[in-house]
Design an enzyme around this catalytic site. Sequence first.
Site, PDB file in Angstrom:
ATOM      1  N   GLU A 146     -10.648  -9.630   2.951  1.00 35.12           N
ATOM      2  CA  GLU A 146      -9.379  -9.266   3.580  1.00 35.12           C
ATOM      3  C   GLU A 146      -9.660  -9.169   5.074  1.00 35.12           C
ATOM      4  O   GLU A 146     -10.470  -8.340   5.512  1.00 35.12           O
ATOM      5  CB  GLU A 146      -8.850  -7.929   3.041  1.00 35.12           C
ATOM      6  N   GLU A 201      -8.451   0.271  -2.908  1.00 38.18           N
ATOM      7  CA  GLU A 201      -9.291   0.304  -1.703  1.00 38.18           C
ATOM      8  C   GLU A 201     -10.283   1.431  -1.883  1.00 38.18           C
ATOM      9  O   GLU A 201      -9.897   2.545  -2.281  1.00 38.18           O
ATOM     10  CB  GLU A 201      -8.437   0.610  -0.475  1.00 38.18           C
ATOM     11  N   HIS A 217      -3.516  -4.754   7.707  1.00 37.52           N
ATOM     12  CA  HIS A 217      -3.674  -3.605   8.598  1.00 37.52           C
ATOM     13  C   HIS A 217      -2.803  -3.774   9.836  1.00 37.52           C
ATOM     14  O   HIS A 217      -2.980  -4.712  10.593  1.00 37.52           O
ATOM     15  CB  HIS A 217      -5.128  -3.365   9.038  1.00 37.52           C
ATOM     16  N   ASN A 238       0.857  -1.187   0.000  1.00 32.47           N
ATOM     17  CA  ASN A 238       0.000   0.000   0.000  1.00 32.47           C
ATOM     18  C   ASN A 238       0.899   1.245   0.000  1.00 32.47           C
ATOM     19  O   ASN A 238       1.715   1.432   0.906  1.00 32.47           O
ATOM     20  CB  ASN A 238      -0.890  -0.019   1.252  1.00 32.47           C
ATOM     21  N   THR A 287      -8.122   3.387   8.115  1.00 31.44           N
ATOM     22  CA  THR A 287      -9.373   2.640   8.149  1.00 31.44           C
ATOM     23  C   THR A 287      -9.552   1.969   9.502  1.00 31.44           C
ATOM     24  O   THR A 287      -8.715   1.176   9.925  1.00 31.44           O
ATOM     25  CB  THR A 287      -9.373   1.564   7.041  1.00 31.44           C
ATOM     26  N   ARG A 332      -9.514   7.938  -1.201  1.00 33.05           N
ATOM     27  CA  ARG A 332     -10.479   8.333  -0.165  1.00 33.05           C
ATOM     28  C   ARG A 332     -11.406   9.415  -0.690  1.00 33.05           C
ATOM     29  O   ARG A 332     -11.044  10.184  -1.584  1.00 33.05           O
ATOM     30  CB  ARG A 332      -9.735   8.832   1.086  1.00 33.05           C
ATOM     31  N   ARG A 375      -7.340  12.780   0.629  1.00 35.75           N
ATOM     32  CA  ARG A 375      -6.275  13.319   1.486  1.00 35.75           C
ATOM     33  C   ARG A 375      -4.875  12.880   1.050  1.00 35.75           C
ATOM     34  O   ARG A 375      -3.904  13.535   1.345  1.00 35.75           O
ATOM     35  CB  ARG A 375      -6.510  12.957   2.943  1.00 35.75           C
ATOM     36  N   HIS A 414      -5.655   3.658  -1.798  1.00 35.54           N
ATOM     37  CA  HIS A 414      -7.009   3.965  -1.317  1.00 35.54           C
ATOM     38  C   HIS A 414      -7.375   5.355  -1.828  1.00 35.54           C
ATOM     39  O   HIS A 414      -6.774   6.343  -1.417  1.00 35.54           O
ATOM     40  CB  HIS A 414      -7.000   3.924   0.219  1.00 35.54           C
ATOM     41  N   HIS A 441       0.926   6.289   1.715  1.00 42.08           N
ATOM     42  CA  HIS A 441       1.701   7.259   2.498  1.00 42.08           C
ATOM     43  C   HIS A 441       2.847   7.896   1.728  1.00 42.08           C
ATOM     44  O   HIS A 441       3.446   8.865   2.197  1.00 42.08           O
ATOM     45  CB  HIS A 441       2.137   6.643   3.823  1.00 42.08           C
TER      46      HIS A 441
END
Length: 240
Positions: A150, A69, A190, A6, A100, A44, A48, A42, A9
């Site tokens: 998941e 995602e 996660h 992922n 999440t 969103r 963001r 993701h 970030h």
Amino acid sequence: MKLGVNIDHIASLRELRKSREPEPVIAAGICELAGADGIVVHLREDRRHIKDRDLSILTETVKTRLNLEMSINKEIVDIARKVAPDQATLVPERRQELTTEGGLDVVSLKSKIKEVVKKLHGEDILVSLFIEPDRKQIDASKDVGAEFIELHTGAYANSKDEKELLDNLAIIKDAASHAHKIGLGVNAGHGLDYKNVIAICKIPQLNELNIGYSIICRAVIVGLDKAVREMKRLIDLHSL
Ligand code: PXP
């Protein structure tokens, strides 16, 4: 066991300065060359970190598998249908959360999720549902037609002590076994890091782990020495 990385970030870092770097698409290429089996982002609702532009470039450049995602919000579902990633992972989304929190409540949102799964399948997008390791949620995920689930490993990752960790691990093992038995592909993710991932790797029914934060944190630490040396060398070379 497959690894989906992922890269949200990378975009979070860019957005700290509203700058043009680091580019998620470059990070995705590096992850793939390093052995990642898939790239996860993701999109969103509040955009963001990952933006529509990132998603659009990634759909063209990712060579392994792009796993998007996403919430079940109509605007986001329409975007997913248009860009058609290889896979969509439906997640719950709250504006204020840092990441999440909790799994998708497939039991309560069954008819809505079923409708979204059908729409995504219409564009040949595989669907995974990010859920708590709970048999009722697993059965509901099968009912709505998802190929994968998941399992949320957040509670396991945040365990306060060894006993809690082992209890949470047992819950994940039971969930993985049940989901596999009823014909679902089983992924997990996660809060997984370089320590707590070891026990998770040993669960035979798991197909893929999706990991973000700990990999990006480690990248900063292991890359810092090289980055400083490069800058220092450049300054030395060009100083009068
Ligand atoms: N899987 C899902 C569904 C997520 O929402 C996240 C966080 O974006 C992850 C995996 C990765 O979690 P982490 O960044 O803690 O590794």
